[in-house]
Scaffold this active site. Structure first.
Site, PDB file in Angstrom:
ATOM      1  N   ASP A  23       5.959   2.303   1.853  1.00  0.00           N
ATOM      2  CA  ASP A  23       5.284   1.029   2.276  1.00  0.00           C
ATOM      3  C   ASP A  23       4.140   1.426   3.571  1.00  0.00           C
ATOM      4  OD1 ASP A  23       3.679  -1.237   2.621  1.00  0.00           O
ATOM      5  OD2 ASP A  23       5.473  -2.561   2.252  1.00  0.00           O
ATOM      6  N   HIS A  24       2.941   1.453   3.653  1.00  0.00           N
ATOM      7  CA  HIS A  24       2.085   2.075   4.611  1.00  0.00           C
ATOM      8  C   HIS A  24       2.172   0.668   5.660  1.00  0.00           C
ATOM      9  CE1 HIS A  24       0.360   4.843   6.849  1.00  0.00           C
ATOM     10  NE2 HIS A  24      -0.568   5.426   6.040  1.00  0.00           N
ATOM     11  N   ARG A  25       2.459  -0.475   5.204  1.00  0.00           N
ATOM     12  CA  ARG A  25       2.445  -1.576   6.200  1.00  0.00           C
ATOM     13  C   ARG A  25       3.530  -1.220   7.321  1.00  0.00           C
ATOM     14  NH1 ARG A  25       2.879  -6.462   2.146  1.00  0.00           N
ATOM     15  NH2 ARG A  25       4.606  -5.055   1.352  1.00  0.00           N
TER      16      ARG A  25
ATOM     17  N   PRO B 244       0.692  -1.320   0.074  1.00  0.00           N
ATOM     18  CA  PRO B 244       0.093   0.113   0.190  1.00  0.00           C
ATOM     19  C   PRO B 244       1.044   1.114  -0.188  1.00  0.00           C
ATOM     20  CG  PRO B 244       0.048  -0.864   2.092  1.00  0.00           C
ATOM     21  CD  PRO B 244       0.808  -1.811   1.208  1.00  0.00           C
TER      22      PRO B 244
END
Length: 496
Positions: free
Chosen positions: A465-467, A291
């Site tokens: 990467d929003h994770r 994401p």
């Protein structure tokens, strides 16, 4: 031992399964030495020169330039002992294949093949059974013959009854005299059997048939140039442009010209292979797996540009190419230890944080986008980093980047400013959690010390990467990079 050795396309690493022959560096008859480069091969990673495994004389080249070859396939034959004399000519006592008569189906069916050693006797489990079936524990398994259907008996034609007892007038019985029955025309049904030429069907796709109908072209009069003799759009358009009638010259010509304006003759099809194919696969996988979030920051880099000018003026830096990318790379390397999670990888059930930085630099080449990286860039001095970046860029431009140089990256910078672009929303390379876009440095009006002045300004874009990286962490990392570019001397004093 045979003098002739076949050299197979080797595995060039990183799970590559094929390569394209770009250039042969030798030809048949050449004498080559051990480890002499013999062929240049482009893989999904880069173009690589492959050395010879043996010394000797080239006897055969199996694949021409431009051919894609699977790993493990032979590409060249080498005579490893050319001084031992001429090679033995192959035996010519056998009858050439072209002189042998073609056996008939009946003769082939009559041939009995002797059972090979170790084969199971017919009728036993695992062996052949009557009728070509395979013997199983019970019965002989399914039949292998084609199912036959009992032919249907043709029904005799039923004669139409003669109306002799009554006459019909508009559907009403008016007497007992025979009268003619009014014929009702049957609906017209389009039958492709009408489109036959010499007893064969006209092969054409529905859009081609429609085009032929619109242009008034008879498909039965055309000879197809497509697969299996099928008629293509070009065949119809060519027939329409050359068969205009005198009655409608303007209308037909205008339609044909309009159709030809958007045909395949004005299209170019480029095979997707090599570096471009790998880039497409990686970008698609990354874009729909991680994401992405992108943040932007516009900073005044006037002091950084002045620092570069002073650096270029120093005697020990006069032979070194110094660009703004050098300071951006140094800013990233100094900001990573302050925010270690930026230099990490998502591994499913865990996050792998790297204590080293393999700094990737996106490079546009003639074969597509590649991202070589500087190994353990955080340990390099500013001068060593400048030399490594210059070597990396020059190697990429010449197409000589090795697969090893493009593997193992942990964090990437893409310098879109060289194209005059302010910034972008870059896509993460697979396995990385952040990528920084560095835009063009422009002179713009800027508020400096309470006054509007012309300053050198650039815009940074950070995708992450929003994770792994939330908004706060991404913002702090981007802010630190911006602070260094705003005042490099102060940042070095504060952080080191």
């Amino acid at each position: 031992m045979s003098r002739i050795k076949e050299f197979n396309l080797p595995d060039l690493g990183e799970g590559l399964t094929e390569g394209e022959i770009l250039t042969w560096l030798v030809k048949v008859g050449d004498t080559i030495e051990l480890n002499q480069p013999i062929v240049e091969v482009e893989t999904a990673k880069a173009a690589v020169e492959i050395p010879a495994k043996w010394a000797g004389q080239v006897q055969a080249i199996f694949h021409p330039e431009g051919t894609t070859v699977e790993v493990g396939s032979p590409i060249i034959a080498i005579d490893t002992d050319p001084g031992a004399g001429p090679l033995e000519a192959p035996s010519t006592t056998a009858t050439p294949t072209g002189d042998l008569p073609t056996p008939s189906a009946a003769s082939l069916a009559a041939v009995e093949v002797a059972p090979a050693e170790g084969m199971v006797e017919p009728g036993l489990i695992g062996g052949p059974a009557p009728g070509g079936r395979t013997a199983v524990l019970v019965g002989y398994g399914p039949r292998t013959t084609t199912a036959k259907r009992r032919p249907r008996k043709a029904l005799p034609p039923t004669p139409a009854p003669a109306l002799t007892s009554a006459a019909v007038d508009h559907g009403v019985v008016v007497g007992d005299k025979p009268a003619a029955i009014p014929m009702i025309p049957a609906p017209q049904v389009h039958d492709r059997r009408d489109e036959v030429s010499g007893g064969g069907l006209v092969l054409a796709k529905p859009p081609v048939r429609k085009l032929a109908k619109d242009l008034g072209v008879d498909l039965r009069a055309l000879t197809g140039s497509g697969p299996l003799g099928s008629i293509t759009r070009e065949d119809v358009q060519q027939a329409a442009s050359g068969a205009t009638t005198a009655a409608e010259p303007v209308a037909v010509t205008s339609v044909a010209t309009s159709a030809a304006s958007f045909g395949a003759d004005r299209e170019q099809r480029i095979p997707v292979k090599g570096v471009r194919k790998l880039t497409a696969e990686n970008m698609s996988r990354s874009a729909f797996t991680a994401p992405h979030v992108t943040e932007f920051l516009t900073v005044d880099v006037t002091r950084a540009m002045k620092a570069l000018d002073r650096l270029r003026g120093r005697r020990e830096w006069r032979d070194v190419r110094v660009s703004p990318l050098l300071l951006v790379a140094k800013a990233v390397l100094l900001a990573v230890p302050r925010h270690p999670m930026v230099n990490s990888t998502w591994a499913g059930d865990e996050i792998v944080v790297k204590e080293y930085v393999n700094l990737g630099i996106a490079a546009a080449t003639e074969r597509g986008l590649i991202v070589p990286n500087v190994k353990d860039a955080g340990r390099l001095s500013l001068r060593e980093l400048a030399d490594a970046l210059n070597e990396l860029v020059q190697t990429a431009k010449s197409g000589r980047t090795s697969p090893a140089a493009m593997s193992g990256g942990t964090l990437t910078i893409t310098n879109v400013g060289v194209f005059g672009v302010d910034t972008g929303t870059p896509i993460l390379p697979p396995g990385e959690s952040a990528i920084l876009a560095f835009g063009a440095v422009r002179e713009m009006p800027w508020v400096h010390k309470g006054k509007v002045k012309a300053r050198q300004v650039t815009t940074l874009g950070l995708s992450f990467d929003h994770r792994i990286i939330d908004g706060e962490l991404g913002s702090k990392f981007l802010r630190d990079v911006g602070d260094f570019l705003t005042d490099p001397e102060a940042a070095l004093l504060a952080w080191t």
